[in-house]
Write an enzyme that holds these catalytic residues in place. Structure first.
Site, PDB file in Angstrom:
ATOM      1  N   ASP A   1       0.858  -1.192   0.000  1.00 36.58           N
ATOM      2  CA  ASP A   1       0.000   0.000   0.000  1.00 36.58           C
ATOM      3  C   ASP A   1       0.884   1.228   0.000  1.00 36.58           C
ATOM      4  O   ASP A   1       2.055   1.149   0.366  1.00 36.58           O
ATOM      5  CB  ASP A   1      -0.726   0.110   1.356  1.00 36.58           C
ATOM      6  CG  ASP A   1      -1.877  -0.816   1.464  1.00 36.58           C
ATOM      7  OD1 ASP A   1      -2.268  -1.369   0.451  1.00 36.58           O
ATOM      8  OD2 ASP A   1      -2.384  -0.946   2.603  1.00 36.58           O
TER       9      ASP A   1
ATOM     10  N   ASP B   1      -5.280  -3.886   4.303  1.00 32.51           N
ATOM     11  CA  ASP B   1      -5.853  -3.469   5.581  1.00 32.51           C
ATOM     12  C   ASP B   1      -7.377  -3.526   5.592  1.00 32.51           C
ATOM     13  O   ASP B   1      -7.997  -3.595   6.623  1.00 32.51           O
ATOM     14  CB  ASP B   1      -5.372  -2.056   5.965  1.00 32.51           C
ATOM     15  CG  ASP B   1      -5.514  -1.059   4.828  1.00 32.51           C
ATOM     16  OD1 ASP B   1      -6.230  -1.377   3.857  1.00 32.51           O
ATOM     17  OD2 ASP B   1      -4.922   0.031   4.902  1.00 32.51           O
TER      18      ASP B   1
END
Ligand code: ATP
Length: 952
Positions: free
Chosen positions: A350, A684
């Site tokens: 990410d 996440d």
């Protein structure tokens, strides 16, 4: 009220099971809300009071499920005896006893028991280390007490607590729902039902089975979509899962593909050795040697040649690796990840929070102005402190505001600006607070930054919510890229307003109007939409994260907000752009990954240009190219048009992927794996589960990650930092190195001992080492010398090698060759010095003691060869590994006792040696060390010549 009292009584006086039965007897799913509220003496809107929750916590204890007890220590100890080698030893001990060789039999049985105790202790230590880590991951829950929301450790929940649930949460206790908004829960862990279950509120009949109780949610199940609220009806061991706590007991499996492979290898060797021992026995007897001697020889061969310590050493090395990773903030959830980390070839990460600091600060606000000239504001101040100003600036200075703003400090009132800021503060689940003199936020940092900007404008969230309380929320989800909230006006009940914030293209596409500075609405033309997107691109190119804001007036009867209400007809209010500085340590970690031959790819939900700007700063490019190439970005929209074959190529060649949905993350992992990559992937969100599971190593964020993502992951980063992934890879490589070192160290002893026995049989001489002596050598050296290798620190240059090929055998040709050489050298030295001692008038016991010591000291010197499989032994230094040095010192002491202590002489049939014999033993052992160092030096030289330049 009676029932509540009854269950309290049962709780106080019963066992966990007894009270569980009492609470389970209450058919919570069959009661209506009023009954539940009355029974649990709680409040469905405001929750418990703080005092009451404390009292209940004291009464009921923490909301923790006691893991089911594993097998008793006695059974685990007994299990150590159930190993092939031990069974051989027991048989050998029995036969030796039958032959009335009491001392030998005693030693064999003694060794069997000590071996079992050592194995048991080592295994327990490894299991404990791994279990301790699983406890380090705490689950949090959102609870309402006295009308206020808190994030609390789930362990503090008590019956009667009002809990708020949203997608991504792990249900923290057994809860009767009081509110459900498209709530879906994955209950597979409890009921085995693989599809998520839709939840509702209506009471059900009393005999409804657990799997069909749709108005209840149960501890440890996972919320996959929607929102909900409910009252805790059971905590800890009184929950459904607590009552069948075996589910929790299987906390950590200490077997991995590697330990299984090694166990298989050991078994194979075992059978081969047993066959050899039988053949040796038969040949000896046929050749006329006494069967008792041949039996002892066969036992010696089996005991010596079987690498019995191998599986335990692998487990311990892995466990040490797990603890080292934890110290570097990477918690391993699934042990095989420790092995896989070392072979990782691609890390997909990410951006927000992992590569960047996730400390957002709004620096610019843009609102509609005249058609060709939007109004642009510069926001001063830093961090989360609400001190700063919002200053209008000229268009030309966009993006470099601080340097060249031509400012007007007393601008005319701009209602669109006020509305943009209001939308940012109201459509927001974060909160800003002062703690120990510094401003902090709780919640999403993007939202925190918007609250800070609002405070700078004098529009604090609390006041705004007072004027326009929130009625409903459409939470942010990655795949939609926007969030919306519905508000009523405290003083004008006739209308409702929805505020929307999100990715610019998503919000702008839904807008039909725009707000002008005087608050009037004009049509939002396509050309103006393009101009907004152009401006966004300009800001994104500087690495800014840009969000768009809109509103929509809705009829007073609107109680709920869904995607339908905000699908079109929105009024565009403006943009807010924030900086999120890259992490300096991430830049260094990426460089290290590149030298280690690991590709790092950014997969983000953010704008392509923001992603590219951050990637440029961090040096994300093809590691095979010495100089950075132009950064190519593939967006989710690009990926959607590609076939699987095309995607595989693009995935391989591209280093930045932007506006990617969780489903596309899954496709990307599969595409990279089809190119033979070993993929580590971060995630996440609630929808990242499939990608995390598909990746060879799924990595969840410990701080920002949802429980669903953590549940699917192999590893959790407690600091959400990219540099931690790199550290874990480094540790993974170190663990694998240490395993190889142990194997390369231990196998030559088995080989050497086996060869010495066979040589003696074929030469028709007495055995140079007896079975009990072999047991002594193998047990003491494995624990005191070999285990030290598991504590070896990482070698310099560990991140300058290419990743390990997961398909390659654990030992390459070089190491197999080295094992054979050392085995042969041990044979030559032990047998040679034994024969020499025999021929120069020493007793048989003395000659055997010489052979014994050659093995021990040969292994001891060879241990220092093995501290690095390629570097010269003097480069590893002595101080780096205190466990190893301590082990060596104890080993030398023990060996002196073994040689000189009369009791040991009796037990093991050894004899004291004159000093000059030691010179020969040490010289021979040290010669082995020197020969192997020479071999390593030659290989280093050959290796250097073969190294080829990197290709781009
Ligand atoms: P990364 O995937 O690297 O963590 P990200 O946070 O930008 O980056 P997402 O969380 O998927 O990825 O967000 C995608 C986009 O949605 C963001 O670029 C932003 O425009 C928008 N967004 C992010 N957070 C929110 C939020 N809380 N409310 C509304 N929109 C948001």
């Amino acid at each position: 009220m009676k029932l509540w009292k009854a269950s309290r009584l049962a709780d106080n006086h019963g066992t966990a099971n007894g009270s569980g039965a009492a609470q389970a007897a209450t058919p919570w799913h069959a009661l209506d809300l009023e009954q539940i509220v009355a029974l649990l003496s709680t409040d469905a809107d405001h929750g418990l009071s703080k005092a009451e929750s404390e009292a209940r916590l004291a009464e009921y204890g923490p909301n923790i499920i006691t893991a089911a007890k594993g097998p008793s220590w006695f059974r685990r100890l007994a299990a150590q005896l159930n190993q092939a080698l031990v069974l051989i030893l027991i048989a050998a001990g029995a036969v030796t006893a039958a032959l009335k060789e009491w001392v030998d039999a005693g030693v064999i049985f003694g060794v069997v028991i000590i071996n079992a105790i050592v194995g048991y202790l080592q295994e327990s230590k490894a299991v404990k280390a791994i279990e301790a880590l699983s406890r380090a991951i705490t689950i949090e829950a959102t609870v309402v007490r006295e009308g206020q929301r808190f994030r609390l450790p789930a362990a503090q929940l008590v019956p009667g607590d009002l809990v708020v649930l949203q997608a991504g949460d792990k249900v923290p206790a057994d809860i009767r729902l009081t509110y459900s908004r498209d709530l879906r829960v994955d209950e597979s862990a409890l009921t085995g039902e693989s599809l998520p279950v839709d939840k509702q509120l209506t009471p059900l009949s009393e005999d409804t089975p657990l799997a069909d109780r749709t108005n209840m949610v149960y501890a440890t199940t996972l919320v996959t979509a929607g929102q909900g609220e409910g009252i805790v009806v059971a905590t800890g061991d009184r929950t459904e899962v607590g009552r069948i706590s075996q589910l929790i007991a299987s906390a950590h499996e200490i077997k991995t593909p590697l330990t299984r492979k090694i166990a298989q290898f050991s078994k194979l060797v075992l059978y081969a050795i047993l066959a050899l021992a039988v053949v040796t026995f038969i040949i000896g007897v046929v050749r006329g040697q006494p069967w008792v001697d041949m039996f002892i020889a066969a036992v010696a061969l089996a005991v010596g040649a079987i690498p019995e310590g191998l599986p335990a050493a692998v487990t311990i090395t892995l466990a040490i690796g797990v603890s080292r990773m934890a110290r570097r903030r990477a918690i391993i959830r699934k042990l095989p990840a420790v092995e896989t980390l070392g072979s990782t070839t691609v890390i997909c990460t990410d951006k927000t929070g992992t590569l960047t600091q996730n400390q957002m600060t709004v620096v610019q606000i843009v609102t509609p102005g005249t058609p060709d000239k939007p109004k642009i504001y510069h926001v001063t101040g830093s961090g989360y402190s609400p001190e700063g100003q919002i200053i209008e600036q000229a268009l030309e200075s966009l993006g470099t505001a601080a340097a060249q703003s031509s400012t007007d400090s007393s601008p005319a009132r701009n209602l669109a600006l006020e509305e943009t800021i209001r939308a940012g503060a109201l459509c927001n689940d974060a909160s800003l607070y002062l703690e120990e003199g510094s401003w902090r936020i709780s919640g999403d940092p993007t939202e925190g930054a918007l609250l800070v900007a609002a405070c700078k404008a004098g529009m604090c969230q609390e006041d705004l919510l007072h004027q326009t309380p929130r009625v409903d929320t459409l939470p942010f989800e990655s795949q939609h890229q926007y969030m919306a909230t519905l508000h009523r006006f405290a003083h004008s009940p006739d209308t409702r307003v929805a505020y929307i914030k999100g990715a610019v293209e998503k919000v702008v596409a839904r807008c039909a109007w725009q707000m002008t500075p005087d608050g009037s609405l004009t049509a939002f033309l396509d050309s103006e939409k393009s101009a907004v997107e152009h401006l966004t691109a300009q800001m994104a190119r500087e690495g800014l994260r840009v969000l768009a804001f809109a509103r929509k007036d809705l009829p007073a009867y609107t109680e709920e907000i869904t995607h339908r209400e905000v699908d079109d007809g929105l009024v565009f209010l403006g943009l807010q752009a924030m900086i999120d500085p890259p992490r300096q340590e991430a830049k260094e970690a990426i460089r290290t990954c590149h030298t280690a031959g690991i590709h790092v790819k950014m997969i983000t939900g953010d704008h392509a240009l923001t992603a590219a700007a951050i990637a440029r700063i961090l040096g994300l490019h093809d590691p095979r190219c010495a100089t950075p190439t132009e950064i190519k970005v593939a967006t989710g929209a690009d990926l959607a048009t590609l076939t699987d074959e095309e995607l595989a190529k693009v995935a391989d060649e591209t280093y930045v992927f932007a506006r990617v949905t969780p489903e596309q993350k899954l496709r990307l992992v599969t595409a990279l794996q089809s190119q033979d990559h070993v993929v580590a992937m971060t995630g996440d969100g609630v929808n990242d589960g499939p990608a995390l599971r598909q990746a060879d190593i799924g990595i969840a964020m410990g701080i920002a990650g949802t429980e669903v993502a953590k549940e699917a992951a192999d590893m959790i980063l407690t600091d959400d930092n990219f540099a931690t992934i790199e550290a874990a890879v480094e540790e993974g490589r170190g663990v694998f190195d240490n395993l190889k070192k142990f194997i390369t160290w231990t196998l030559p002893t088995n080989l050497g001992e086996g060869l010495v026995i066979m040589a003696a049989i074929f030469a028709g001489v007495a055995l140079p080492i007896l079975p009990v002596q072999i047991l002594w050598i193998n047990m003491t050296t494995a624990v005191l010398l070999g285990l030290g290798l598991a504590f070896e620190s990482k070698e310099p240059g560990i991140m300058e090698r290419a990743p390990r090929d997961p398909k390659a055998p654990i030992l390459d040709r070089v190491l197999v060759g080295r094992i054979v050489i050392v085995g042969a050298l041990l044979l030559a030295a032990a047998f040679g010095l034994y024969e020499y001692a025999e021929r120069t008038g020493h007793s048989l016991a003395e000659a055997r003691t010489v052979a014994n010591n050659v093995f021990v000291f040969g292994e001891l010197f060879y241990l220092f060869n093995c501290r690095s499989l390629s570097l010269a032994s003097w480069r590893t230094g002595l101080r780096g590994n205190r466990v190893l040095v301590g082990g060596v010192a104890v080993m030398i002491g023990l060996q002196l006792l073994y040689t000189y202590l009369p009791a040991m002489n009796t037990l093991f049939q050894t004899a004291p040696l004159p000093v000059k014999t030691w010179a020969r033993i040490l010289a021979a052992s040290f010669a082995i060390h020197l020969i192997i160092e020479a071999e390593k030096a030659v290989r280093r030289r050959l290796g250097q010549n073969r190294r080829s330049p990197a290709a781009c």
